[in-house]
Design an enzyme around this catalytic site. Sequence first.
Site, PDB file in Angstrom:
ATOM      1  N   SER A 100       0.834  -1.199   0.000  1.00  0.00           N
ATOM      2  CA  SER A 100       0.000   0.000   0.000  1.00  0.00           C
ATOM      3  C   SER A 100       0.867   1.245   0.000  1.00  0.00           C
ATOM      4  O   SER A 100       2.066   1.189   0.246  1.00  0.00           O
ATOM      5  CB  SER A 100      -0.892   0.013   1.239  1.00  0.00           C
ATOM      6  N   LYS A 101       0.211   2.362  -0.234  1.00  0.00           N
ATOM      7  CA  LYS A 101       0.896   3.638  -0.219  1.00  0.00           C
ATOM      8  C   LYS A 101       1.553   3.866   1.146  1.00  0.00           C
ATOM      9  O   LYS A 101       2.647   4.388   1.244  1.00  0.00           O
ATOM     10  CB  LYS A 101      -0.113   4.743  -0.519  1.00  0.00           C
ATOM     11  N   ARG A 102       0.843   3.426   2.188  1.00  0.00           N
ATOM     12  CA  ARG A 102       1.385   3.625   3.527  1.00  0.00           C
ATOM     13  C   ARG A 102       2.701   2.859   3.736  1.00  0.00           C
ATOM     14  O   ARG A 102       3.584   3.328   4.445  1.00  0.00           O
ATOM     15  CB  ARG A 102       0.356   3.230   4.583  1.00  0.00           C
TER      16      ARG A 102
END
Length: 507
Positions: free
Chosen positions: A261-263
């Site tokens: 994910s982006k996180r």
Amino acid sequence: MVRVRFAPSPTGPLHIGGVRTALYNYLFARQNGGKMILRIEDTDQNRFVPGAEQYIIEALDWLGIEFDEGVHLGGPFGPYRQSDRKPMYRQYAEQLIRDGWAYYAFDKPEALEAKRKEYEAQKKTFQYDCNTRLQMENSLSLGMEEAQRRIDAGEPYVVRFQFPDNIDITVHDMIRGDVTMNSRLLDDKVLFKSDGMPTYHLANIVDDHTMEITHVIRGEEWLPSAPLHVMLYKAFGWEETMPRFAHLPLLLKPEGNGKLSKRDGDRLGFPVFPLEWHDPKSGEISSGYREQGYLPQAVVNMLALMGWNPGTEQEIMSMEELIKLFNVEHISKNGAKFNLDKAKWFQHEYFQMLPDEVVADYLQKELDARGITASRDYVVRVAGMMKERITFPSELWDTCCYFFQAPTEYNEKDVAKRWTPDMHIHMAKVIEILNTVPFEHDAIHKALLDDYIAANGLNTGKVMNSLRIAVVGRTVGPDMITLILTIGKEETIRRVERAIEKIKVNS
Ligand code: GLU
């Protein structure tokens, strides 16, 4: 004739997982002499993000993933943006209703919510399907006449697919083999809304059919939708020309559990998007491979190997080689873990393949930014000598700065370790040697290392590293004599004189 499509929804920047999907489609198309199509799936107007379509086009262009037809190119099967195809979907929804494969449903959002709650209270999950559809407000429970009356009165409706009860639906997946699901597990998905917009499922199938798509290569997250898609081909009577499916493994977090994910990117310091993205709403900026200095060839090579291998140990492959070697059989069924070290390794390898002239162009930008002038020959020479130490262009200045400017300070630790109190005597000798022997490698080497250091029983490491401190400011850099020869006799002498004057150590 192979025809594949990449069909992103313009809901934000393209995730590198999406880039990989595009890449595999591209490799497959090129390998088979087929066509590669870019279709924009923007039926969900609530999730539309301005700029996303342009971003997708720019990102794929940067990576060298080319299209033959698409939203930006046009082509014989256009338009290629679903919102521009809006008028054509209604007839297909109506066809399904006529043929008993779909029905009108009028349930208000509140009514659906209430149903969900009612089931939850009994620890069950509500599904709009063959068991429940007759309890709901639709053309099956109300009758077609009543349904038509409501439609004519302007009541909003949706069209839902009507799954037959208890049949096994098999998806032949090129990667996973046969995947079978029973229709009882599937809900009557919405295909069309009264505002005239199809949902993803209807538009996707109608477009794949009318655009004569032969192979659907997409992310694993679409596998649960595939039985519905297979049924839609059957319902439309398009089974004969149904595309073949290949569902690609997920890109996983570096630790291996869960989708990347982006996180994860923010947490571990690597981009998950090809290009930097400026979120139009929040103003938030997400980093991109391009802006971090990755070369597109490196990103392509890295992504190609995330979920596929050529069946050999070969890792470095150009786009041309990938096109030759790619095969669906070697796509893995398991998710591929993202590996930042590997990404950097590819980047380093590809940076080494750049011609010195190109590395010099990067270096020249750093010089220009600092108002430093140097001859092109000199810049190219330094670039060629130093590139093996570089992974990202952003490292160039720090790695090469001392070729262009004398050190202004001397690393304290290095000085403490190497610069003994008698060092100014040896440095004065270095100046004398440079002033007397021919300015070439062997002569300097002999005079300095053999006739002076060795003959006097001095510590080579201490003297040579002190010379390095004087010239560079710290104990880094290429071979010392090569360095002297590159920056020149006068400049070296100036730097050594300056160090003698500036570096004071206690005896
Ligand atoms: N629009 C879908 C997506 O955003 C496409 C899925 C498919 O390729 O069928 O991924």
